[in-house]
Design a protein around this motif. Sequence first.
Motif, mmCIF file in Angstrom:
data_model
loop_
_atom_site.group_PDB
_atom_site.id
_atom_site.type_symbol
_atom_site.label_atom_id
_atom_site.label_comp_id
_atom_site.label_asym_id
_atom_site.label_seq_id
_atom_site.Cartn_x
_atom_site.Cartn_y
_atom_site.Cartn_z
ATOM 1 N N ASP A 51 0.804 -1.216 0.000
ATOM 2 C CA ASP A 51 0.000 0.000 0.000
ATOM 3 C C ASP A 51 0.839 1.269 0.000
ATOM 4 O OD1 ASP A 51 0.895 -0.239 2.614
ATOM 5 O OD2 ASP A 51 -1.073 -0.700 3.423
ATOM 6 N N TYR A 52 2.152 1.150 0.264
ATOM 7 C CA TYR A 52 3.022 2.321 0.271
ATOM 8 C C TYR A 52 4.450 1.880 0.011
ATOM 9 C CZ TYR A 52 5.856 6.189 1.989
ATOM 10 O OH TYR A 52 6.770 7.192 2.088
ATOM 11 N N ALA A 56 13.246 4.503 -0.650
ATOM 12 C CA ALA A 56 14.122 3.396 -0.233
ATOM 13 C C ALA A 56 13.716 2.104 -0.941
ATOM 14 C CB ALA A 56 14.070 3.222 1.279
ATOM 15 N N GLY A 57 12.425 1.886 -1.105
ATOM 16 C CA GLY A 57 11.941 0.723 -1.842
ATOM 17 C C GLY A 57 12.265 0.815 -3.314
ATOM 18 N N LEU A 58 12.125 2.015 -3.881
ATOM 19 C CA LEU A 58 12.481 2.220 -5.292
ATOM 20 C C LEU A 58 13.954 1.922 -5.530
ATOM 21 C CD1 LEU A 58 10.600 5.468 -6.333
ATOM 22 C CD2 LEU A 58 10.214 3.154 -7.175
ATOM 23 N N ARG A 59 14.798 2.306 -4.571
ATOM 24 C CA ARG A 59 16.232 2.038 -4.688
ATOM 25 C C ARG A 59 16.490 0.539 -4.779
ATOM 26 N NH1 ARG A 59 20.309 0.485 -1.600
ATOM 27 N NH2 ARG A 59 19.033 0.365 0.270
ATOM 28 N N VAL A 60 15.760 -0.242 -4.009
ATOM 29 C CA VAL A 60 15.926 -1.695 -4.041
ATOM 30 C C VAL A 60 15.481 -2.251 -5.393
ATOM 31 C CG1 VAL A 60 15.234 -3.893 -3.004
ATOM 32 C CG2 VAL A 60 15.707 -1.918 -1.541
ATOM 33 N N ALA A 82 -2.760 2.330 -8.123
ATOM 34 C CA ALA A 82 -2.638 3.639 -8.774
ATOM 35 C C ALA A 82 -1.512 4.482 -8.163
ATOM 36 C CB ALA A 82 -3.963 4.386 -8.694
ATOM 37 N N THR A 83 -1.368 4.426 -6.848
ATOM 38 C CA THR A 83 -0.337 5.214 -6.175
ATOM 39 C C THR A 83 1.058 4.724 -6.550
ATOM 40 O OG1 THR A 83 -1.833 5.615 -4.327
ATOM 41 C CG2 THR A 83 0.517 5.986 -3.930
ATOM 42 N N LEU A 84 1.254 3.410 -6.505
ATOM 43 C CA LEU A 84 2.572 2.865 -6.860
ATOM 44 C C LEU A 84 2.873 3.073 -8.331
ATOM 45 C CD1 LEU A 84 2.845 -0.450 -4.822
ATOM 46 C CD2 LEU A 84 3.915 1.743 -4.373
ATOM 47 N N ASP A 85 1.857 2.963 -9.178
ATOM 48 C CA ASP A 85 2.055 3.212 -10.608
ATOM 49 C C ASP A 85 2.565 4.633 -10.818
ATOM 50 O OD1 ASP A 85 1.841 2.362 -13.399
ATOM 51 O OD2 ASP A 85 0.231 3.860 -13.506
ATOM 52 N N GLU A 86 1.982 5.578 -10.102
ATOM 53 C CA GLU A 86 2.418 6.973 -10.208
ATOM 54 C C GLU A 86 3.852 7.137 -9.706
ATOM 55 O OE1 GLU A 86 1.223 11.392 -8.528
ATOM 56 O OE2 GLU A 86 -0.287 9.814 -8.513
ATOM 57 N N VAL A 87 4.208 6.447 -8.625
ATOM 58 C CA VAL A 87 5.565 6.511 -8.089
ATOM 59 C C VAL A 87 6.566 5.998 -9.125
ATOM 60 C CG1 VAL A 87 7.130 5.493 -6.357
ATOM 61 C CG2 VAL A 87 4.894 6.379 -5.664
ATOM 62 N N PHE A 88 6.263 4.867 -9.752
ATOM 63 C CA PHE A 88 7.173 4.307 -10.756
ATOM 64 C C PHE A 88 7.247 5.199 -11.993
ATOM 65 C CE2 PHE A 88 7.065 0.480 -8.232
ATOM 66 C CZ PHE A 88 8.314 -0.085 -8.463
ATOM 67 N N GLY A 92 10.651 7.557 -13.189
ATOM 68 C CA GLY A 92 11.286 7.153 -14.447
ATOM 69 C C GLY A 92 11.542 5.665 -14.527
ATOM 70 N N LEU A 93 11.376 4.952 -13.423
ATOM 71 C CA LEU A 93 11.606 3.504 -13.434
ATOM 72 C C LEU A 93 10.560 2.777 -14.270
ATOM 73 C CD1 LEU A 93 12.705 2.569 -9.807
ATOM 74 C CD2 LEU A 93 14.028 2.371 -11.902
ATOM 75 N N GLY A 94 9.388 3.362 -14.389
ATOM 76 C CA GLY A 94 8.329 2.714 -15.158
ATOM 77 C C GLY A 94 8.702 2.469 -16.602
ATOM 78 N N SER A 95 9.529 3.335 -17.167
ATOM 79 C CA SER A 95 9.933 3.161 -18.560
ATOM 80 C C SER A 95 11.082 2.172 -18.716
ATOM 81 C CB SER A 95 10.315 4.505 -19.173
ATOM 82 O OG SER A 95 11.434 5.049 -18.478
ATOM 83 N N LEU A 96 11.731 1.829 -17.615
ATOM 84 C CA LEU A 96 12.868 0.917 -17.668
ATOM 85 C C LEU A 96 12.512 -0.530 -17.351
ATOM 86 C CD1 LEU A 96 15.441 3.099 -15.699
ATOM 87 C CD2 LEU A 96 15.236 2.865 -18.179
ATOM 88 N N LEU A 97 11.339 -0.732 -16.762
ATOM 89 C CA LEU A 97 10.963 -2.055 -16.279
ATOM 90 C C LEU A 97 9.778 -2.627 -17.038
ATOM 91 C CD1 LEU A 97 11.070 -1.196 -12.485
ATOM 92 C CD2 LEU A 97 12.794 -2.478 -13.742
ATOM 93 N N GLN A 98 9.713 -3.929 -17.038
ATOM 94 C CA GLN A 98 8.539 -4.608 -17.578
ATOM 95 C C GLN A 98 7.485 -4.597 -16.473
ATOM 96 O OE1 GLN A 98 9.165 -8.732 -18.641
ATOM 97 N NE2 GLN A 98 7.151 -8.915 -19.523
ATOM 98 N N ILE A 99 6.400 -3.844 -16.690
ATOM 99 C CA ILE A 99 5.338 -3.728 -15.699
ATOM 100 C C ILE A 99 4.103 -4.454 -16.220
ATOM 101 C CG2 ILE A 99 3.858 -2.157 -14.407
ATOM 102 C CD1 ILE A 99 6.070 -0.070 -14.599
#
Length: 109
Positions: A51-52, A56-60, A82-88, A92-99
């Motif tokens: 849920d959050y 620090a989690g993004l770094r991992v 929706a919240t995590l999608d916005e975070v990714f 910029g990680l959203g464009s680098l990862l297979q989601i």
Amino acid sequence: MQIDETITKDVVTLTLRGRIDSTNADVFEKAVLRVSHANATHLLLDFSSVDYMSSAGLRVVLIAAKRMLAMKRELAICGLNATLDEVFTTSGLGSLLQILPSAAAFSPS
């Protein structure tokens, strides 16, 4: 945070539950590093019960992506609310990862 691990053939799925922040990101990082040293060629991070997540989690997740890429292995993430999608997306990680929408949608190459 709780981490459940499932192994199916050569896919390791880490299902994360709860909050991922600076107080427990080290546990997440240790799990990712342990899996990346294993023989599995595919790693799926399932965030459907998260849920959050702080930076620090993004770094991992970034560490996991770099490690798997260096080892010529595949990493995918799924189950973003929706919240995590916005975070990714914002990071910029959203464009680098297979989601993927769900773990069932993962089809290793």
